[in-house]
Design a protein around this motif. Structure first.
Motif, PDB file in Angstrom:
ATOM      1  N   THR A   1       0.865  -1.174   0.000  1.00 33.86           N
ATOM      2  CA  THR A   1       0.000   0.000   0.000  1.00 33.86           C
ATOM      3  C   THR A   1       0.908   1.233   0.000  1.00 33.86           C
ATOM      4  O   THR A   1       2.135   1.112  -0.008  1.00 33.86           O
ATOM      5  CB  THR A   1      -0.913   0.058   1.245  1.00 33.86           C
ATOM      6  OG1 THR A   1      -0.108   0.307   2.408  1.00 33.86           O
ATOM      7  CG2 THR A   1      -1.695  -1.241   1.432  1.00 33.86           C
ATOM      8  N   GLU A   2       0.294   2.408   0.048  1.00 30.51           N
ATOM      9  CA  GLU A   2       1.095   3.621   0.159  1.00 30.51           C
ATOM     10  C   GLU A   2       1.892   3.642   1.453  1.00 30.51           C
ATOM     11  O   GLU A   2       2.930   4.307   1.533  1.00 30.51           O
ATOM     12  CB  GLU A   2       0.186   4.856   0.106  1.00 30.51           C
ATOM     13  CG  GLU A   2      -0.451   5.121  -1.240  1.00 30.51           C
ATOM     14  CD  GLU A   2      -1.331   6.351  -1.206  1.00 30.51           C
ATOM     15  OE1 GLU A   2      -0.883   7.397  -0.698  1.00 30.51           O
ATOM     16  OE2 GLU A   2      -2.474   6.256  -1.679  1.00 30.51           O
ATOM     17  N   ALA A   3       1.409   2.934   2.465  1.00 30.62           N
ATOM     18  CA  ALA A   3       2.041   2.979   3.779  1.00 30.62           C
ATOM     19  C   ALA A   3       2.994   1.820   4.040  1.00 30.62           C
ATOM     20  O   ALA A   3       3.705   1.834   5.051  1.00 30.62           O
ATOM     21  CB  ALA A   3       0.969   3.006   4.867  1.00 30.62           C
ATOM     22  N   GLN A   4       3.044   0.815   3.160  1.00 28.29           N
ATOM     23  CA  GLN A   4       3.949  -0.311   3.404  1.00 28.29           C
ATOM     24  C   GLN A   4       4.371  -0.979   2.099  1.00 28.29           C
ATOM     25  O   GLN A   4       3.609  -1.043   1.136  1.00 28.29           O
ATOM     26  CB  GLN A   4       3.294  -1.338   4.329  1.00 28.29           C
ATOM     27  CG  GLN A   4       2.097  -2.061   3.751  1.00 28.29           C
ATOM     28  CD  GLN A   4       1.410  -2.964   4.767  1.00 28.29           C
ATOM     29  OE1 GLN A   4       1.336  -2.678   5.968  1.00 28.29           O
ATOM     30  NE2 GLN A   4       0.879  -4.091   4.307  1.00 28.29           N
ATOM     31  N   LEU A   5       5.591  -1.464   2.120  1.00 28.37           N
ATOM     32  CA  LEU A   5       6.163  -2.208   0.993  1.00 28.37           C
ATOM     33  C   LEU A   5       6.629  -3.548   1.524  1.00 28.37           C
ATOM     34  O   LEU A   5       7.470  -3.606   2.427  1.00 28.37           O
ATOM     35  CB  LEU A   5       7.336  -1.449   0.371  1.00 28.37           C
ATOM     36  CG  LEU A   5       8.138  -2.206  -0.703  1.00 28.37           C
ATOM     37  CD1 LEU A   5       7.263  -2.471  -1.934  1.00 28.37           C
ATOM     38  CD2 LEU A   5       9.388  -1.436  -1.092  1.00 28.37           C
ATOM     39  N   VAL A   6       6.074  -4.621   0.975  1.00 23.19           N
ATOM     40  CA  VAL A   6       6.473  -5.967   1.407  1.00 23.19           C
ATOM     41  C   VAL A   6       7.725  -6.347   0.635  1.00 23.19           C
ATOM     42  O   VAL A   6       7.674  -6.599  -0.571  1.00 23.19           O
ATOM     43  CB  VAL A   6       5.335  -6.973   1.158  1.00 23.19           C
ATOM     44  CG1 VAL A   6       5.741  -8.362   1.652  1.00 23.19           C
ATOM     45  CG2 VAL A   6       4.055  -6.514   1.843  1.00 23.19           C
TER      46      VAL A   6
END
Length: 264
Positions: free
Chosen positions: A31-36
């Motif tokens: 998401t805009e708030a997390q990168l896996v």
């Protein structure tokens, strides 16, 4: 932040299980708030994990096993880089129309007491949805005690007892928002301090999109929140859900470890 996450669930059976069918929602999405960055799921028994994206955009994995099974261990682990967006996500992997997130479920029932509280706060906020949600978040944080050992409590009962589990508070918050016709979804994941958690995401129009609100922490999600799955309620976001066929007793133990590796 760059966070290393391990979510381990262990099932043990007094008498070996004959069969197990499990669906996992243990893989966070970007998401805009997390990168896996990296992610994997390991199962102690030999099986095939079939990946499927569900109606909410969650990546699920399903497997089946034939026994005898004395113990079943499921471990999801990896690294996620998070960013503080003050809970604002704008665009996400949306597959359902907004109207789908306006309806109540059995766990987010909109009874008269729920509707009355929402209307009271909405009027006091001058009819502004964003101001209303912040006010509701503060009200729930100040008046409801979180008790992990409490029985599952429905929204209208929680307003009376003022004591419930984290998911119960989130269900109440969702019911309050939906009673005001605000599209609202249940979000589940982990906090950086190493616990499972849940909060709501509300859609506040095209300019903001989806925005997270956490009534338990009295905060919009920051880089200390890792989002795992979304749905209408906790049943849609269960980390592990399925059937295990056995005749004896079963124990389930979940261990969550979140470690901060670096500041991203």
């Amino acid at each position: 932040m760059r966070l290393a996450i391990t979510h381990e669930t262990v099932y043990r059976f007094d008498r070996p299980a004959a069969r197990a069918i499990q669906t996992l929602r243990l893989t966070p999405r970007n998401t805009e708030a997390q990168l896996v960055d990296t992610w994997r799921i390991d199962v102690s028994q030999d099986c095939h994990l079939a990946p499927v994206e569900d109606a909410f955009g969650n990546l699920t994995h399903t497997f089946s096993l034939d026994g005898p099974i004395d113990e079943l261990v499921i471990v999801a682990s990896g690294e996620v880089v998070t960013e503080d967006t003050s809970g604002v996500l704008h665009a996400t992997r949306d597959r359902l129309p907004l109207m789908a997130f306006r309806r109540e479920t059995e766990r987010t029932r909109i009874e008269p007491a729920v509707r009355a509280l929402a209307a009271e706060v909405f009027d006091a906020a001058g009819g502004d949805p964003l101001t209303t949600l912040h006010a509701l978040m503060r009200r729930l944080a100040a008046t409801i005690e979180v008790d992990a050992e409490a029985a599952v409590t429905l929204p209208h009962d929680l307003l009376e007892t003022r004591k419930g589990r984290v998911d119960d508070v989130t269900h109440l918050f969702a019911a309050l928002a939906r009673s005001l016709d605000i599209p609202t979804r249940f979000a589940a994941g982990w906090l950086a301090r190493g616990v499972a958690h849940s909060w709501i995401e509300a859609h506040l129009g095209p300019s903001l999109g989806w925005v997270g609100f956490d009534a338990v922490e009295n905060s919009c999600p920051t880089d200390g929140w890792i989002r795992r799955a979304i749905g209408l309620d906790a049943l849609d976001t269960a980390a592990v859900r399925g059937v295990r066929t056995h005749l004896g007793a079963e124990t389930e133990v979940t261990r969550i470890v979140v470690q901060e590796i670096s500041r991203a």
